[in-house]
Design a protein around this motif. Sequence first.
Motif, PDB file in Angstrom:
ATOM      1  N   GLY A  42       0.775  -1.225   0.000  1.00 28.23           N
ATOM      2  CA  GLY A  42       0.000   0.000   0.000  1.00 28.23           C
ATOM      3  C   GLY A  42       0.808   1.277   0.000  1.00 28.23           C
ATOM      4  N   GLN A  43       2.112   1.177  -0.216  1.00 22.58           N
ATOM      5  CA  GLN A  43       2.962   2.364  -0.187  1.00 22.58           C
ATOM      6  C   GLN A  43       3.726   2.539  -1.498  1.00 22.58           C
ATOM      7  OE1 GLN A  43       5.301   2.928   3.425  1.00 22.58           O
ATOM      8  NE2 GLN A  43       4.050   1.414   4.497  1.00 22.58           N
ATOM      9  N   GLU A  44       4.373   3.695  -1.622  1.00 17.51           N
ATOM     10  CA  GLU A  44       5.178   3.976  -2.798  1.00 17.51           C
ATOM     11  C   GLU A  44       6.496   3.201  -2.733  1.00 17.51           C
ATOM     12  OE1 GLU A  44       2.393   6.155  -4.448  1.00 17.51           O
ATOM     13  OE2 GLU A  44       4.398   6.189  -5.365  1.00 17.51           O
ATOM     14  N   ARG A  45       7.076   2.987  -3.905  1.00 15.81           N
ATOM     15  CA  ARG A  45       8.392   2.362  -3.949  1.00 15.81           C
ATOM     16  C   ARG A  45       9.423   3.308  -3.340  1.00 15.81           C
ATOM     17  NH1 ARG A  45       9.837   0.249  -9.702  1.00 15.81           N
ATOM     18  NH2 ARG A  45       9.888   2.494 -10.126  1.00 15.81           N
ATOM     19  N   GLU A  46      10.384   2.766  -2.608  1.00 11.19           N
ATOM     20  CA  GLU A  46      11.386   3.587  -1.935  1.00 11.19           C
ATOM     21  C   GLU A  46      12.777   3.000  -2.122  1.00 11.19           C
ATOM     22  OE1 GLU A  46       9.856   3.410   2.091  1.00 11.19           O
ATOM     23  OE2 GLU A  46      11.104   1.682   2.584  1.00 11.19           O
ATOM     24  N   PHE A  47      13.730   3.902  -2.045  1.00  7.25           N
ATOM     25  CA  PHE A  47      15.140   3.537  -2.193  1.00  7.25           C
ATOM     26  C   PHE A  47      15.609   2.757  -0.981  1.00  7.25           C
ATOM     27  CE2 PHE A  47      19.534   3.927  -3.173  1.00  7.25           C
ATOM     28  CZ  PHE A  47      20.196   4.342  -2.029  1.00  7.25           C
ATOM     29  N   ASP A  62      18.451   5.759   5.236  1.00  8.00           N
ATOM     30  CA  ASP A  62      18.694   5.855   6.681  1.00  8.00           C
ATOM     31  C   ASP A  62      18.040   4.695   7.427  1.00  8.00           C
ATOM     32  OD1 ASP A  62      18.525   9.495   6.902  1.00  8.00           O
ATOM     33  OD2 ASP A  62      20.169   8.141   6.376  1.00  8.00           O
ATOM     34  N   SER A  63      16.916   4.235   6.932  1.00  6.86           N
ATOM     35  CA  SER A  63      16.160   3.198   7.644  1.00  6.86           C
ATOM     36  C   SER A  63      16.863   1.839   7.646  1.00  6.86           C
ATOM     37  CB  SER A  63      14.770   3.048   7.026  1.00  6.86           C
ATOM     38  OG  SER A  63      14.874   2.702   5.653  1.00  6.86           O
ATOM     39  N   VAL A  64      17.831   1.651   6.746  1.00 12.27           N
ATOM     40  CA  VAL A  64      18.502   0.345   6.673  1.00 12.27           C
ATOM     41  C   VAL A  64      19.990   0.445   6.970  1.00 12.27           C
ATOM     42  CG1 VAL A  64      16.817  -0.389   4.946  1.00 12.27           C
ATOM     43  CG2 VAL A  64      19.080   0.406   4.201  1.00 12.27           C
ATOM     44  N   LYS A  65      20.482   1.650   7.134  1.00  6.46           N
ATOM     45  CA  LYS A  65      21.916   1.843   7.351  1.00  6.46           C
ATOM     46  C   LYS A  65      22.358   1.102   8.611  1.00  6.46           C
ATOM     47  CE  LYS A  65      23.066   5.839   5.993  1.00  6.46           C
ATOM     48  NZ  LYS A  65      23.246   7.312   5.897  1.00  6.46           N
ATOM     49  N   GLY A  66      23.441   0.348   8.482  1.00  5.26           N
ATOM     50  CA  GLY A  66      23.937  -0.423   9.618  1.00  5.26           C
ATOM     51  C   GLY A  66      23.344  -1.813   9.718  1.00  5.26           C
ATOM     52  N   GLY A 104      23.780   5.834 -10.634  1.00  7.89           N
ATOM     53  CA  GLY A 104      22.472   5.644 -10.044  1.00  7.89           C
ATOM     54  C   GLY A 104      22.084   6.836  -9.190  1.00  7.89           C
ATOM     55  N   SER A 105      21.111   6.596  -8.318  1.00 12.02           N
ATOM     56  CA  SER A 105      20.578   7.673  -7.485  1.00 12.02           C
ATOM     57  C   SER A 105      19.662   7.042  -6.446  1.00 12.02           C
ATOM     58  CB  SER A 105      19.777   8.645  -8.361  1.00 12.02           C
ATOM     59  OG  SER A 105      19.031   9.550  -7.583  1.00 12.02           O
ATOM     60  N   ARG A 106      19.234   7.849  -5.486  1.00 11.11           N
ATOM     61  CA  ARG A 106      18.204   7.354  -4.587  1.00 11.11           C
ATOM     62  C   ARG A 106      16.827   7.464  -5.258  1.00 11.11           C
ATOM     63  NH1 ARG A 106      18.835   8.662   0.140  1.00 11.11           N
ATOM     64  NH2 ARG A 106      16.703   8.364   0.863  1.00 11.11           N
ATOM     65  N   TRP A 107      16.806   8.068  -6.414  1.00 13.00           N
ATOM     66  CA  TRP A 107      15.552   8.175  -7.167  1.00 13.00           C
ATOM     67  C   TRP A 107      15.532   7.134  -8.276  1.00 13.00           C
ATOM     68  CZ3 TRP A 107      13.006  10.893  -3.960  1.00 13.00           C
ATOM     69  CH2 TRP A 107      13.635  11.940  -3.269  1.00 13.00           C
ATOM     70  N   SER A 108      14.353   6.824  -8.764  1.00 10.04           N
ATOM     71  CA  SER A 108      14.196   5.760  -9.753  1.00 10.04           C
ATOM     72  C   SER A 108      14.709   6.133 -11.133  1.00 10.04           C
ATOM     73  CB  SER A 108      12.715   5.380  -9.873  1.00 10.04           C
ATOM     74  OG  SER A 108      12.193   4.950  -8.647  1.00 10.04           O
ATOM     75  N   ARG A 109      14.695   7.410 -11.457  1.00 11.94           N
ATOM     76  CA  ARG A 109      14.882   7.832 -12.847  1.00 11.94           C
ATOM     77  C   ARG A 109      16.142   7.316 -13.531  1.00 11.94           C
ATOM     78  NH1 ARG A 109      13.497  13.765 -15.017  1.00 11.94           N
ATOM     79  NH2 ARG A 109      11.484  12.942 -14.414  1.00 11.94           N
ATOM     80  N   PRO A 110      17.310   7.295 -12.880  1.00 16.84           N
ATOM     81  CA  PRO A 110      18.489   6.844 -13.632  1.00 16.84           C
ATOM     82  C   PRO A 110      18.491   5.351 -13.951  1.00 16.84           C
ATOM     83  CG  PRO A 110      19.101   8.045 -11.636  1.00 16.84           C
ATOM     84  CD  PRO A 110      17.656   7.722 -11.528  1.00 16.84           C
ATOM     85  N   PHE A 111      17.615   4.594 -13.315  1.00 18.16           N
ATOM     86  CA  PHE A 111      17.636   3.143 -13.466  1.00 18.16           C
ATOM     87  C   PHE A 111      16.736   2.738 -14.633  1.00 18.16           C
ATOM     88  CE2 PHE A 111      20.127   2.034  -9.829  1.00 18.16           C
ATOM     89  CZ  PHE A 111      19.953   3.097  -8.952  1.00 18.16           C
ATOM     90  N   GLU A 112      17.392   2.223 -15.688  1.00 14.56           N
ATOM     91  CA  GLU A 112      16.655   1.874 -16.905  1.00 14.56           C
ATOM     92  C   GLU A 112      16.027   0.491 -16.847  1.00 14.56           C
ATOM     93  OE1 GLU A 112      20.270   4.352 -18.420  1.00 14.56           O
ATOM     94  OE2 GLU A 112      19.881   2.800 -16.906  1.00 14.56           O
ATOM     95  N   TYR A 113      16.631  -0.386 -16.087  1.00 16.66           N
ATOM     96  CA  TYR A 113      16.178  -1.775 -16.079  1.00 16.66           C
ATOM     97  C   TYR A 113      15.784  -2.186 -14.664  1.00 16.66           C
ATOM     98  CZ  TYR A 113      18.596  -1.573 -20.523  1.00 16.66           C
ATOM     99  OH  TYR A 113      19.007  -1.209 -21.769  1.00 16.66           O
ATOM    100  N   TRP A 114      14.706  -2.965 -14.581  1.00 14.93           N
ATOM    101  CA  TRP A 114      14.153  -3.386 -13.298  1.00 14.93           C
ATOM    102  C   TRP A 114      13.812  -4.867 -13.329  1.00 14.93           C
ATOM    103  CZ3 TRP A 114      13.385  -0.025  -9.140  1.00 14.93           C
ATOM    104  CH2 TRP A 114      13.648   1.322  -9.416  1.00 14.93           C
ATOM    105  N   GLY A 115      13.996  -5.512 -12.179  1.00 17.73           N
ATOM    106  CA  GLY A 115      13.548  -6.882 -12.042  1.00 17.73           C
ATOM    107  C   GLY A 115      12.081  -6.942 -11.681  1.00 17.73           C
TER     108      GLY A 115
END
Length: 124
Positions: A42-47, A62-66, A104-115
Amino acid sequence: QVQLVESGGGLVQAGDSLRLSCAASIRTFSSYAMGWFRQPPGQEREFVARITARNSNTYYADSVKGRFTISRDNAKNTVYLQMNRLNPEDTAAYFCAAAADGYGSRWSRPFEYWGQGTQVTVSS
């Protein structure tokens, strides 16, 4: 034709670990930045994390760092996401992505290919 195939998802308990893999059919894999994104229900895709082509520099949300570690094996055309100390907030579909710009980036735009994604469910 570029294909990214994720694997390693599953149902685990809070505190457990999982390692996701993403096999890429990219001839010049070593020149691509690779990223992991996730989409909770139910949420948006996130980095989540990314790793650059040159020097394999890594960046994390930040939520996964460490807790999470992204790595790559250019000889195997594979990127990994080691996830430790999982908690229910990590429940999501996890997607890997490839960016030809090498950064790449924390945003989706630079990523051309997705699984197609792999589901990770963490129970409390």
